[in-house]
Design a protein around this motif. Sequence first.
Motif, PDB file in Angstrom:
ATOM      1  N   THR A   1       0.829  -1.210   0.000  1.00 48.67           N
ATOM      2  CA  THR A   1       0.000   0.000   0.000  1.00 48.67           C
ATOM      3  C   THR A   1       0.860   1.255   0.000  1.00 48.67           C
ATOM      4  OG1 THR A   1      -1.756  -1.187   1.162  1.00 48.67           O
ATOM      5  CG2 THR A   1      -1.834   1.222   1.223  1.00 48.67           C
ATOM      6  N   ILE A   2       1.871   1.279   0.837  1.00 49.56           N
ATOM      7  CA  ILE A   2       2.769   2.442   0.908  1.00 49.56           C
ATOM      8  C   ILE A   2       3.464   2.656  -0.436  1.00 49.56           C
ATOM      9  CG2 ILE A   2       4.899   3.305   1.962  1.00 49.56           C
ATOM     10  CD1 ILE A   2       3.894   1.851   4.570  1.00 49.56           C
ATOM     11  N   ARG A   3       3.933   1.564  -1.048  1.00 46.25           N
ATOM     12  CA  ARG A   3       4.593   1.655  -2.354  1.00 46.25           C
ATOM     13  C   ARG A   3       3.647   2.205  -3.415  1.00 46.25           C
ATOM     14  NH1 ARG A   3       6.312  -3.477  -2.090  1.00 46.25           N
ATOM     15  NH2 ARG A   3       5.023  -4.193  -3.800  1.00 46.25           N
ATOM     16  N   LEU A   4       2.402   1.704  -3.432  1.00 45.98           N
ATOM     17  CA  LEU A   4       1.454   2.159  -4.445  1.00 45.98           C
ATOM     18  C   LEU A   4       1.011   3.603  -4.212  1.00 45.98           C
ATOM     19  CD1 LEU A   4      -0.711  -1.043  -5.026  1.00 45.98           C
ATOM     20  CD2 LEU A   4       1.108  -0.112  -6.470  1.00 45.98           C
ATOM     21  N   VAL A   5       0.907   4.016  -2.956  1.00 45.83           N
ATOM     22  CA  VAL A   5       0.588   5.426  -2.674  1.00 45.83           C
ATOM     23  C   VAL A   5       1.681   6.321  -3.257  1.00 45.83           C
ATOM     24  CG1 VAL A   5       0.456   7.144  -0.818  1.00 45.83           C
ATOM     25  CG2 VAL A   5      -0.863   5.030  -0.653  1.00 45.83           C
ATOM     26  N   ASP A   6       2.932   5.911  -3.120  1.00 40.91           N
ATOM     27  CA  ASP A   6       4.050   6.683  -3.679  1.00 40.91           C
ATOM     28  C   ASP A   6       4.058   6.643  -5.204  1.00 40.91           C
ATOM     29  OD1 ASP A   6       4.939   7.378  -1.158  1.00 40.91           O
ATOM     30  OD2 ASP A   6       6.465   5.795  -1.076  1.00 40.91           O
ATOM     31  N   GLU A   7       3.713   5.491  -5.791  1.00 41.07           N
ATOM     32  CA  GLU A   7       3.759   5.330  -7.244  1.00 41.07           C
ATOM     33  C   GLU A   7       2.572   5.973  -7.967  1.00 41.07           C
ATOM     34  OE1 GLU A   7       4.471   1.296  -8.526  1.00 41.07           O
ATOM     35  OE2 GLU A   7       5.861   0.979  -6.858  1.00 41.07           O
ATOM     36  N   PHE A   8       1.470   6.193  -7.267  1.00 44.24           N
ATOM     37  CA  PHE A   8       0.283   6.789  -7.872  1.00 44.24           C
ATOM     38  C   PHE A   8      -0.104   8.063  -7.118  1.00 44.24           C
ATOM     39  CE2 PHE A   8       0.125   2.390  -9.239  1.00 44.24           C
ATOM     40  CZ  PHE A   8      -0.302   2.480 -10.557  1.00 44.24           C
ATOM     41  N   PRO A   9       0.730   9.109  -7.215  1.00 41.89           N
ATOM     42  CA  PRO A   9       0.477  10.326  -6.443  1.00 41.89           C
ATOM     43  C   PRO A   9      -0.764  11.102  -6.909  1.00 41.89           C
ATOM     44  CG  PRO A   9       2.281  10.688  -7.974  1.00 41.89           C
ATOM     45  CD  PRO A   9       1.933   9.231  -8.046  1.00 41.89           C
ATOM     46  N   ASP A  10      -1.304  10.755  -8.073  1.00 40.66           N
ATOM     47  CA  ASP A  10      -2.497  11.450  -8.563  1.00 40.66           C
ATOM     48  C   ASP A  10      -3.769  11.043  -7.822  1.00 40.66           C
ATOM     49  OD1 ASP A  10      -0.931  12.757 -10.411  1.00 40.66           O
ATOM     50  OD2 ASP A  10      -1.354  11.344 -12.027  1.00 40.66           O
ATOM     51  N   PHE A  11      -3.682   9.974  -7.030  1.00 41.31           N
ATOM     52  CA  PHE A  11      -4.834   9.510  -6.265  1.00 41.31           C
ATOM     53  C   PHE A  11      -4.631   9.798  -4.788  1.00 41.31           C
ATOM     54  CE2 PHE A  11      -4.780   6.473  -9.870  1.00 41.31           C
ATOM     55  CZ  PHE A  11      -6.014   6.791 -10.407  1.00 41.31           C
TER      56      PHE A  11
ATOM     57  N   MET B   1      -5.574   2.937  -0.764  1.00 42.54           N
ATOM     58  CA  MET B   1      -5.759   1.966   0.311  1.00 42.54           C
ATOM     59  C   MET B   1      -7.016   1.126   0.080  1.00 42.54           C
ATOM     60  SD  MET B   1      -4.680   4.308   3.580  1.00 42.54           S
ATOM     61  CE  MET B   1      -5.067   3.080   4.797  1.00 42.54           C
ATOM     62  N   ARG B   2      -8.104   1.759  -0.314  1.00 45.85           N
ATOM     63  CA  ARG B   2      -9.337   1.018  -0.586  1.00 45.85           C
ATOM     64  C   ARG B   2      -9.163   0.075  -1.762  1.00 45.85           C
ATOM     65  NH1 ARG B   2     -11.324   5.858   0.900  1.00 45.85           N
ATOM     66  NH2 ARG B   2     -11.545   6.613  -1.228  1.00 45.85           N
ATOM     67  N   CYS B   3      -8.429   0.510  -2.769  1.00 46.85           N
ATOM     68  CA  CYS B   3      -8.167  -0.327  -3.933  1.00 46.85           C
ATOM     69  C   CYS B   3      -7.377  -1.573  -3.530  1.00 46.85           C
ATOM     70  CB  CYS B   3      -7.403   0.483  -4.982  1.00 46.85           C
ATOM     71  SG  CYS B   3      -7.139  -0.409  -6.514  1.00 46.85           S
ATOM     72  N   VAL B   4      -6.362  -1.403  -2.698  1.00 43.84           N
ATOM     73  CA  VAL B   4      -5.569  -2.535  -2.221  1.00 43.84           C
ATOM     74  C   VAL B   4      -6.443  -3.457  -1.366  1.00 43.84           C
ATOM     75  CG1 VAL B   4      -3.625  -3.221  -0.762  1.00 43.84           C
ATOM     76  CG2 VAL B   4      -3.362  -1.340  -2.381  1.00 43.84           C
ATOM     77  N   ALA B   5      -7.271  -2.890  -0.516  1.00 43.68           N
ATOM     78  CA  ALA B   5      -8.140  -3.702   0.344  1.00 43.68           C
ATOM     79  C   ALA B   5      -9.102  -4.538  -0.501  1.00 43.68           C
ATOM     80  CB  ALA B   5      -8.912  -2.805   1.308  1.00 43.68           C
ATOM     81  N   ARG B   6      -9.683  -3.925  -1.509  1.00 48.61           N
ATOM     82  CA  ARG B   6     -10.605  -4.669  -2.391  1.00 48.61           C
ATOM     83  C   ARG B   6      -9.879  -5.771  -3.143  1.00 48.61           C
ATOM     84  NH1 ARG B   6     -12.889   0.888  -3.978  1.00 48.61           N
ATOM     85  NH2 ARG B   6     -14.643   1.077  -2.545  1.00 48.61           N
ATOM     86  N   ALA B   7      -8.675  -5.470  -3.617  1.00 44.72           N
ATOM     87  CA  ALA B   7      -7.894  -6.461  -4.354  1.00 44.72           C
ATOM     88  C   ALA B   7      -7.509  -7.629  -3.442  1.00 44.72           C
ATOM     89  CB  ALA B   7      -6.649  -5.815  -4.960  1.00 44.72           C
ATOM     90  N   ALA B   8      -7.154  -7.331  -2.191  1.00 44.11           N
ATOM     91  CA  ALA B   8      -6.801  -8.390  -1.239  1.00 44.11           C
ATOM     92  C   ALA B   8      -8.017  -9.246  -0.923  1.00 44.11           C
ATOM     93  CB  ALA B   8      -6.227  -7.780   0.042  1.00 44.11           C
ATOM     94  N   ARG B   9      -9.156  -8.603  -0.713  1.00 47.50           N
ATOM     95  CA  ARG B   9     -10.385  -9.348  -0.432  1.00 47.50           C
ATOM     96  C   ARG B   9     -10.741 -10.260  -1.599  1.00 47.50           C
ATOM     97  NH1 ARG B   9     -14.228  -5.388  -0.085  1.00 47.50           N
ATOM     98  NH2 ARG B   9     -12.861  -4.415   1.405  1.00 47.50           N
ATOM     99  N   ARG B  10     -10.552  -9.744  -2.809  1.00 41.37           N
ATOM    100  CA  ARG B  10     -10.837 -10.537  -4.014  1.00 41.37           C
ATOM    101  C   ARG B  10      -9.899 -11.752  -4.102  1.00 41.37           C
ATOM    102  NH1 ARG B  10     -10.734  -8.188 -10.171  1.00 41.37           N
ATOM    103  NH2 ARG B  10     -11.438 -10.100 -11.159  1.00 41.37           N
ATOM    104  N   ALA B  11      -8.622 -11.546  -3.812  1.00 38.68           N
ATOM    105  CA  ALA B  11      -7.655 -12.646  -3.847  1.00 38.68           C
ATOM    106  C   ALA B  11      -8.009 -13.704  -2.801  1.00 38.68           C
ATOM    107  CB  ALA B  11      -6.238 -12.120  -3.616  1.00 38.68           C
TER     108      ALA B  11
END
Length: 92
Positions: A22-32, A38-48
């Motif tokens: 999550t921390i890595r993706l927050v840094d890589e996608f600064p436009d969001f 965080m919600r996107c990662v949570a949904r993806a984890a729940r889906r997995a």
Amino acid sequence: MTSIPASHPTAVGVHDELMELTIRLVDEFPDFPAGSVMRCVARAARRALSAGVPGHQVSTQTERTARLALTTRLTGVPEQRTPAPQSVRRAG
């Protein structure tokens, strides 16, 4: 009491991997906003997890799914999809 093999991921270990992701993706996608990532990662984890992905593959599959979602939102064009690991494909 049964001991857990060192190679077997614990819930804490998977949680830590997902937090680092999550921390890595927050840094890589600064436009969001961070909360959206965080919600996107949570949904993806729940889906997995609901798809039966083994614990040692949860963070990898979560990263693929979250990156695809975030990239699609950002560009409107999805990255090339990576097929799910053979072990989690459902017979149909």
